[in-house]
Scaffold this motif. Structure first.
Motif, short mmCIF file in Angstrom:
data_model
loop_
_atom_site.label_atom_id
_atom_site.label_comp_id
_atom_site.label_asym_id
_atom_site.label_seq_id
_atom_site.Cartn_x
_atom_site.Cartn_y
_atom_site.Cartn_z
N LYS A 41 26.93 74.03 -55.06
CA LYS A 41 26.90 75.29 -54.71
C LYS A 41 28.42 75.91 -54.49
O LYS A 41 28.79 76.79 -55.00
CB LYS A 41 26.05 75.69 -54.13
CG LYS A 41 24.30 75.21 -54.63
CD LYS A 41 23.17 75.75 -53.37
CE LYS A 41 22.05 76.08 -53.47
NZ LYS A 41 21.11 76.71 -52.97
N LYS A 42 29.31 75.33 -53.73
CA LYS A 42 30.21 75.86 -53.26
C LYS A 42 31.39 75.29 -54.07
O LYS A 42 32.45 76.87 -54.10
CB LYS A 42 30.07 75.29 -51.95
CG LYS A 42 29.67 75.77 -50.84
CD LYS A 42 30.50 74.03 -49.20
CE LYS A 42 28.83 74.81 -48.06
NZ LYS A 42 29.25 73.37 -46.94
N GLU A 45 30.46 78.84 -55.64
CA GLU A 45 31.16 79.77 -55.01
C GLU A 45 32.70 80.00 -55.29
O GLU A 45 33.07 81.18 -55.57
CB GLU A 45 30.70 80.09 -53.90
CG GLU A 45 30.93 81.15 -53.49
CD GLU A 45 30.14 81.53 -51.70
OE1 GLU A 45 29.97 81.13 -50.92
OE2 GLU A 45 31.38 80.16 -51.09
N ASP A 46 33.64 79.36 -55.37
CA ASP A 46 34.85 79.03 -55.46
C ASP A 46 35.17 79.69 -56.63
O ASP A 46 36.23 80.53 -57.05
CB ASP A 46 35.71 77.72 -55.10
CG ASP A 46 34.88 77.13 -53.96
OD1 ASP A 46 34.74 78.12 -52.85
OD2 ASP A 46 35.13 75.98 -53.28
N GLY A 49 33.25 83.28 -57.49
CA GLY A 49 33.53 84.26 -56.59
C GLY A 49 32.47 84.71 -55.89
O GLY A 49 31.32 84.58 -55.95
N ALA A 50 32.71 84.39 -54.68
CA ALA A 50 31.76 84.89 -53.06
C ALA A 50 30.79 86.07 -53.54
O ALA A 50 29.66 86.40 -53.25
CB ALA A 50 32.00 84.67 -51.79
N GLU A 51 31.28 87.08 -53.88
CA GLU A 51 30.92 88.53 -54.21
C GLU A 51 29.48 87.54 -55.60
O GLU A 51 28.65 88.78 -55.37
CB GLU A 51 31.69 89.39 -54.55
CG GLU A 51 32.00 90.15 -53.22
CD GLU A 51 33.00 91.87 -53.12
OE1 GLU A 51 32.24 92.53 -54.36
OE2 GLU A 51 33.24 91.61 -53.04
N PRO A 54 27.28 83.72 -54.53
CA PRO A 54 26.93 83.62 -52.79
C PRO A 54 26.26 82.37 -52.61
O PRO A 54 25.27 81.98 -53.64
CB PRO A 54 26.39 84.99 -52.14
CG PRO A 54 26.22 85.78 -53.31
CD PRO A 54 26.40 85.34 -54.66
N CYS A 55 27.59 81.43 -52.38
CA CYS A 55 26.29 79.89 -52.32
C CYS A 55 24.79 79.93 -51.45
O CYS A 55 23.98 79.06 -51.90
CB CYS A 55 27.46 79.00 -51.59
SG CYS A 55 26.77 77.75 -51.26
N SER A 56 25.09 81.17 -50.66
CA SER A 56 23.49 81.12 -49.91
C SER A 56 22.45 81.97 -50.51
O SER A 56 20.94 81.60 -50.83
CB SER A 56 23.68 82.03 -48.68
OG SER A 56 24.29 83.56 -48.66
N GLN A 58 22.31 81.30 -53.71
CA GLN A 58 22.09 80.16 -55.49
C GLN A 58 20.71 79.06 -55.01
O GLN A 58 20.56 78.59 -54.35
CB GLN A 58 23.41 79.51 -55.29
CG GLN A 58 25.02 79.75 -55.71
CD GLN A 58 25.71 78.93 -55.95
OE1 GLN A 58 25.31 78.23 -56.05
NE2 GLN A 58 26.70 79.73 -55.42
#
Length: 95
Positions: A41-42, A45-46, A49-51, A54-56, A58
């Protein structure tokens, strides 16, 4: 890193719902089958893009099962060249 993107539109004319499905190949070179779902997931996100991803928010789904963050690909019996589905949960705005 090679990225393949395929876009498919699904329409429901009666309700005018549109779903956009993106098929993206994420390079996990250097990772092993002992990688945790949270690490994937991280990585997504990388790359995306976090926008946008976002990992949280997914959810990673394999064979109809939502994978838990603390589990590994090996524990979930994910095999090479498998297809994982990444979905985003909606954020509820508190009023």
């Amino acid at each position: 890193m090679e990225t393949f993107v395929h876009i498919k539109w699904l329409f429901n004319i009666d309700k005018v719902n549109v779903k956009l499905l993106l098929f993206v190949v994420i390079d996990l070179a250097g990772f092993t089958w002992k990688i945790q779902v949270l690490a994937i997931k991280k990585r997504i996100e990388d790359i995306q893009g976090a926008e946008a991803f976002p990992c949280s928010q997914q959810l990673i789904i394999y064979k109809g099962k939502v994978l838990k963050d603390e589990t590994t690909m090996e524990e979930n019996n994910v095999i090479e060249n498998s297809f994982l589905v990444i979905m985003l949960t909606k954020v509820c705005n508190e009023s």
